[in-house]
Design a protein around this motif. Structure first.
Motif, PDB file in Angstrom:
ATOM      1  N   LEU A  50       0.856  -1.184   0.000  1.00  0.00           N
ATOM      2  CA  LEU A  50       0.000   0.000   0.000  1.00  0.00           C
ATOM      3  C   LEU A  50       0.894   1.237   0.000  1.00  0.00           C
ATOM      4  N   GLU A  51       0.474   2.272  -0.724  1.00  0.00           N
ATOM      5  CA  GLU A  51       1.231   3.540  -0.801  1.00  0.00           C
ATOM      6  C   GLU A  51       2.606   3.349  -1.452  1.00  0.00           C
ATOM      7  N   GLU A  52       2.750   2.324  -2.298  1.00  0.00           N
ATOM      8  CA  GLU A  52       4.035   2.127  -2.987  1.00  0.00           C
ATOM      9  C   GLU A  52       3.865   2.501  -4.461  1.00  0.00           C
ATOM     10  N   TYR A  53       4.955   2.990  -5.092  1.00  0.00           N
ATOM     11  CA  TYR A  53       4.908   3.364  -6.510  1.00  0.00           C
ATOM     12  C   TYR A  53       5.782   2.424  -7.342  1.00  0.00           C
ATOM     13  N   TYR A  54       5.362   2.219  -8.589  1.00  0.00           N
ATOM     14  CA  TYR A  54       6.156   1.440  -9.547  1.00  0.00           C
ATOM     15  C   TYR A  54       6.802   2.446 -10.500  1.00  0.00           C
ATOM     16  N   PHE A  55       8.149   2.482 -10.530  1.00  0.00           N
ATOM     17  CA  PHE A  55       8.847   3.527 -11.282  1.00  0.00           C
ATOM     18  C   PHE A  55       9.223   3.140 -12.711  1.00  0.00           C
ATOM     19  N   GLU A  56       9.922   1.988 -12.860  1.00  0.00           N
ATOM     20  CA  GLU A  56      10.447   1.668 -14.201  1.00  0.00           C
ATOM     21  C   GLU A  56      10.687   0.174 -14.314  1.00  0.00           C
ATOM     22  N   GLN A  57      10.870  -0.284 -15.560  1.00  0.00           N
ATOM     23  CA  GLN A  57      11.188  -1.709 -15.747  1.00  0.00           C
ATOM     24  C   GLN A  57      12.286  -1.865 -16.790  1.00  0.00           C
ATOM     25  N   HIS A  58      13.032  -2.969 -16.670  1.00  0.00           N
ATOM     26  CA  HIS A  58      14.134  -3.258 -17.603  1.00  0.00           C
ATOM     27  C   HIS A  58      14.075  -4.736 -17.963  1.00  0.00           C
ATOM     28  N   ASN A  72       5.382   5.192 -15.721  1.00  0.00           N
ATOM     29  CA  ASN A  72       6.016   3.889 -15.979  1.00  0.00           C
ATOM     30  C   ASN A  72       5.466   3.193 -17.232  1.00  0.00           C
ATOM     31  N   GLY A  73       4.537   3.860 -17.939  1.00  0.00           N
ATOM     32  CA  GLY A  73       3.976   3.238 -19.150  1.00  0.00           C
ATOM     33  C   GLY A  73       3.073   2.055 -18.866  1.00  0.00           C
ATOM     34  N   TYR A  74       2.651   1.893 -17.588  1.00  0.00           N
ATOM     35  CA  TYR A  74       1.816   0.752 -17.214  1.00  0.00           C
ATOM     36  C   TYR A  74       0.428   1.249 -16.839  1.00  0.00           C
ATOM     37  N   PRO A  75      -0.682   0.576 -17.197  1.00  0.00           N
ATOM     38  CA  PRO A  75      -0.743  -0.651 -18.007  1.00  0.00           C
ATOM     39  C   PRO A  75      -0.650  -0.383 -19.503  1.00  0.00           C
TER      40      PRO A  75
END
Length: 899
Positions: free
Chosen positions: A9-17, A207-210
């Motif tokens: 909870l309250e976490e962010y997804y920044f980037e993927q490789h 992050n381009g998601y979804p």
């Protein structure tokens, strides 16, 4: 397989490789697992391409070291051809969705090294630097400090990027505004950039998601709501549908100013296309049977900040059925239903007594219930079978204990009645048509109960043959007569006047102060740790809806007299029933309905110029042959419909006449005058029979009911007279007895009485509407409805509502019982007079047109050309198929309904 629900909870997804996870590096059984490495604000997540492999989640706070091994290290497991490597050593990791099965997370404890090899070796330095920064944040002791550091990292990322204009649908689009925001979905938010043009609303996730961009065409938008998110006025929800539960996008902004500016831009665009609905306008539609109980509750939830995207403010619906043991559900018995006038906590008297004893002994701030009727935990309790990943997200990778799971309806209801801390209501899904939440179709392992029984589908009551049948019967119960009669009582508790204050105490409806809007001002709390802790507590505990009504909510109209609403779709092809089958009254009812359904087919029949000034009043004899009119030219005239000739013209004084009416029996016409008098004219003898010198200023309107005369005047009074008719031959005068005087502050311009002659409504020159109990001569309600004069006011046929038209170009609807203003419709010019059936209005406008209005839709459906000046007066026969209007153009026009 990855979703934001894998985050905390309250976490962010920044980037993927894209990367390989290298297992057993340097050994004979070395393996490379292809997938993507995701950098999140509190964890590292590796999602393998192969479904069979588990997703690995490594919490940053459990990391021991994160580094890119350098070439000169002797024991470097990476060689030159495997550059791009990152080594993560941790003492705990979680394995998720192994073999692609949704199940509680598996915990791997003990020191382990994970080696990841990025496809783009040049990114390693940046990734490691980002991970070190986030690792430092996750190691801070206090939650508030962690949140502040992560927010700073996020804001700097957002500041370095902007919306990609190449994503616009068309090169000709004009940019109106761009700002940073987060897209809200249940339990998680996703940061990015919002952009609104003259044609579209866009959101581009960081992050381009979804997907790279979410686009909504403004032309498709139907409703837009400002939302309170995390107790702050920062949310905005956009719907492209009229009645759907779920919205098309929910955005949370970083400043109230950004939110309001975007709201203004979209609302301004919409203003030209749709009308904004208020709780009161929905109430009117519901009262009159145009909205079902389900639809009405959905709209109230929406207006009270409840959203499917916010589990701490999920739409709340009532328990309706109290019988979960019978084999047949009998909706005609009141005991089948829960008492809707009480909150869940007050349904069991014994439990309530215990809670009240505790309440009395409690120091301030006091509350009766230690838990709420709606919270994220309760929503997912009901939905675990269709939203297991949400439950795992909320409960840190675990399902609830099998005995605490939603196992049976009877059990859950019993617990809500008897449980010491269980006061939950239901969610909308119980009254919809998708029963999947009652069935374990995903074959989830939800554990075993104490008796060894595995948790499978929800156990249904004996009266339901299956999940679909259960939902259908629940919906029938919600729309039943009993619930329609009592639903307003539940609305009073959850959305209305019993939600707060002394009324809430009296209704045993007091929850923890933190659950109420305005219960805590987050901006006043300076300590970031205290603020985060408090916010977390509030969001998990549940929130009380925004208060929509502060006076008792009116009941739904169900009486026989309102059956016209159910007739509203009678088609012309249906032949009327023969007389012996149906009473004459019902036939009249049906013909009136038919007339109003076809009122747009009103045609101008004949017109005559019979006065020298504007026509102010019209009265017609019961056989329809003679028409009497009053005018500002001071004359009363009698016109024969049959011979089409003017037969009489009478002048009582040189002052204007303001209205006229014919007494029962068609022998006497009464006219009111600006000279303060009321004149009685004998039709049979063709002479003035009597004068009532009743007022100190112009008499503006008169009504006659049951031997009583009601007169309104600019002297700020309405007077009620008892009239004993004189004996015409012996020339004895009428005898007038003043029964009541209703005092106003300013000049009264118009009055009307309800069908039972017990309630009178008056409208003044300053726009005030007053509602009076005539039997006791007391004022029931007073509302400042219009700015400027009230031109006309009339009760609906069932007397439940009062409609008024004013100089300010507005129509207003008031609920007579509660005095609540429940609807306002604005015209483009003043409407001088009108007739209405409770749903449709026929009005005469300042420009001379007749307008037909759909009151519930708030719009004009037909314009009919008529007079060349304002329509000053209007008469309609009992069958509603014949109309006469009088205008400023000195003409009377006869209208006929042709269908």
């Amino acid at each position: 397989r990855f979703s934001l629900l894998l985050l905390n909870l309250e976490e962010y997804y920044f980037e993927q490789h894209t990367a390989n996870h290298i297992i057993n590096k340097g050994c004979r059984d070395e393996r490379k697992i292809r997938g993507s490495l995701k950098i999140c604000s509190k964890s590292i997540i590796f999602e393998p391409d192969e479904n069979i492999q588990p997703i690995i989640k490594i919490p940053l706070r459990d990391c021991i070291s994160i580094k890119a091994p350098e070439d000169n290290e002797a024991n470097n497991p990476f060689t030159r051809e495997t550059s791009g490597g990152i080594s993560v050593v941790c003492n705990q990791a979680f394995l998720i969705k192994e073999r692609n099965i949704i199940a509680p997370y598996k915990t791997v404890r003990g020191t382990t090294e994970h080696l990841f090899q990025l496809d783009v070796a040049g990114k390693v330095g940046d990734v490691v630097q980002t991970l070190h920064q986030l690792y430092r944040a996750s190691c801070l002791d206090k939650m508030g400090d962690q949140a502040a550091m992560i927010t700073a990292i996020l804001q700097s990322r957002l500041a370095r990027t902007s919306f990609d204009k190449n994503r616009f649908q068309s090169i000709s689009e004009t940019l109106n505004m761009e700002c940073k925001a987060e897209m809200v979905t249940p339990l998680v938010t996703n940061p990015g950039h919002v952009c609104v043009t003259d044609a579209n609303l866009y959101f581009q996730p960081l992050n381009g998601y979804p997907k790279p961009v979410v686009q909504i065409t403004l032309q498709n938008v139907r409703r837009i709501y400002k939302r309170r998110h995390g107790l702050m006025p920062l949310g905005l929800e956009v719907f492209c549908t009229e009645n759907d539960l779920c919205s098309d996008i929910y955005l949370k902004f970083y400043s109230c100013q950004d939110r309001d500016e975007l709201y203004f831009l979209i609302a301004t665009y919409l203003e030209n296309h749709i009308t904004e609905h208020t709780a009161e306008s929905y109430m009117l539609q519901w009262q009159r049977g145009h909205l079902s109980n389900y639809e009405y509750l959905l709209h109230l939830n929406n207006l009270a900040d409840r959203s499917c995207n916010d589990l701490s403010q999920y739409p709340v619906f009532p328990w309706i059925i109290a019988d979960y043991s019978s084999s047949v559900l009998d909706l005609t018995k009141p005991e089948t239903f829960r008492d809707l006038s009480k909150p869940i906590g007050a349904l069991n008297k014994e439990r309530l007594d215990r809670l009240l004893t505790r309440y009395q002994e409690m120091p301030e701030p006091k509350f009766m219930y230690g838990s709420h009727y709606s919270s994220p935990g309760y929503v997912l309790f009901y939905l675990v079978r269709v939203a297991p990943e949400y439950m795992l997200c909320l409960q840190n990778g675990k399902f609830d204990h099998a005995d605490r799971t939603f196992n049976s309806l009877a059990e859950t209801w019993k617990n809500c009645l008897d449980g010491a801390t269980d006061f939950k209501e239901l969610i909308p899904e119980f009254y919809e048509n998708d029963s999947s939440f009652l069935v374990n179709s995903l074959k989830l392992d939800l554990g075993k109960r104490q008796g060894g029984k595995t948790v499978e589908d929800v156990e249904l009551p004996p009266w339901a043959s299956g999940p679909d049948d259960f939902l259908q019967k629940s919906r029938e119960a919600l729309e039943s007569q009993y619930v329609s009669e009592h639903l307003h009582e539940w609305i009073d508790i959850v959305f209305g006047y019993k939600q707060k204050g002394t009324e809430a105490v009296a209704a045993h409806n007091v929850f923890h102060p933190l659950t109420y809007e305005g219960g805590v001002d987050l901006n006043s709390i300076m300590d970031p740790n205290e603020k985060v802790a408090l916010l977390t507590q509030i969001l998990e505990f549940g929130q009380t809806p925004k208060q929509l009504f502060t006076v008792p909510h009116p009941q739904r109209i169900l009486s026989k007299s309102s059956s016209r609403t159910s007739f509203h779709s009678v088609s012309i092809t249906e032949s009327p029933v023969s007389l012996h089958e149906e009473s004459f009254e019902d036939l009249t009812e049906e013909s009136i309905t038919l007339a109003w359904n076809n009122i747009a087919k009103l045609k101008l029949d004949e017109q005559y110029k019979i006065h020298k000034e504007a026509i102010t009043g019209i009265a017609v004899t019961s056989n329809g042959s003679s028409v009497f009119t009053t005018s500002q030219d001071s004359t009363l005239k009698m016109f024969s419909k049959e011979s089409k000739t003017l037969q009489r013209s009478v002048s009582f004084s040189n002052m204007a006449l303001s209205s006229c009416l014919i007494l029962p029996g068609d022998t006497t016409v009464i006219s009111s005058s600006w000279d303060n008098h009321i004149y009685f004219y004998s039709i049979a003898f063709g002479r003035r029979q009597d004068i009532l010198m009743g007022h100190d200023d112009a008499v503006s309107k008169i009504c006659w009911r049951d031997g009583r005369l009601y007169s309104a005047s600019w002297d700020s009074t309405v007077k009620v007279w008892h009239c004993v008719p004189g004996e015409t031959l012996s020339n004895k005068k009428h005898h007038f007895e003043l029964l009541a005087e209703l005092e106003h502050d300013v000049s009264v311009n118009t009055i009307d009485l309800n069908a039972a002659n017990t309630v009178l409504a008056s409208g003044t020159k300053e726009g005030t509407i007053s509602i009076w109990d005539v039997t006791t001569a007391t004022m029931l309600h007073q509302l400042s409805c219009h700015s400027g004069t009230v031109f006309d006011a009339a009760f609906s046929p069932d007397s439940r509502h009062l409609l008024s038209a004013g100089e300010d170009c507005c129509f207003k609807v008031i609920d007579v019982q509660t005095g609540m203003l429940i609807s306002s419709v604005t015209a483009d010019e003043p409407q001088r007079c009108f007739k209405w059936d409770g749903n449709t209005i026929l009005s005469g406008s300042q420009s001379g047109e007749l307008l037909i209005w759909d009151l519930l839709g708030g719009k004009v459906t037909e314009r009919i050309r008529g007079h060349t000046g304002g329509v000053m007066s209007m008469w309609m026969n009992e069958q509603c198929n014949s109309v006469i209007t009088g205008g400023e153009d000195k003409q009377i026009i006869f209208w006929k309904l042709q269908y």
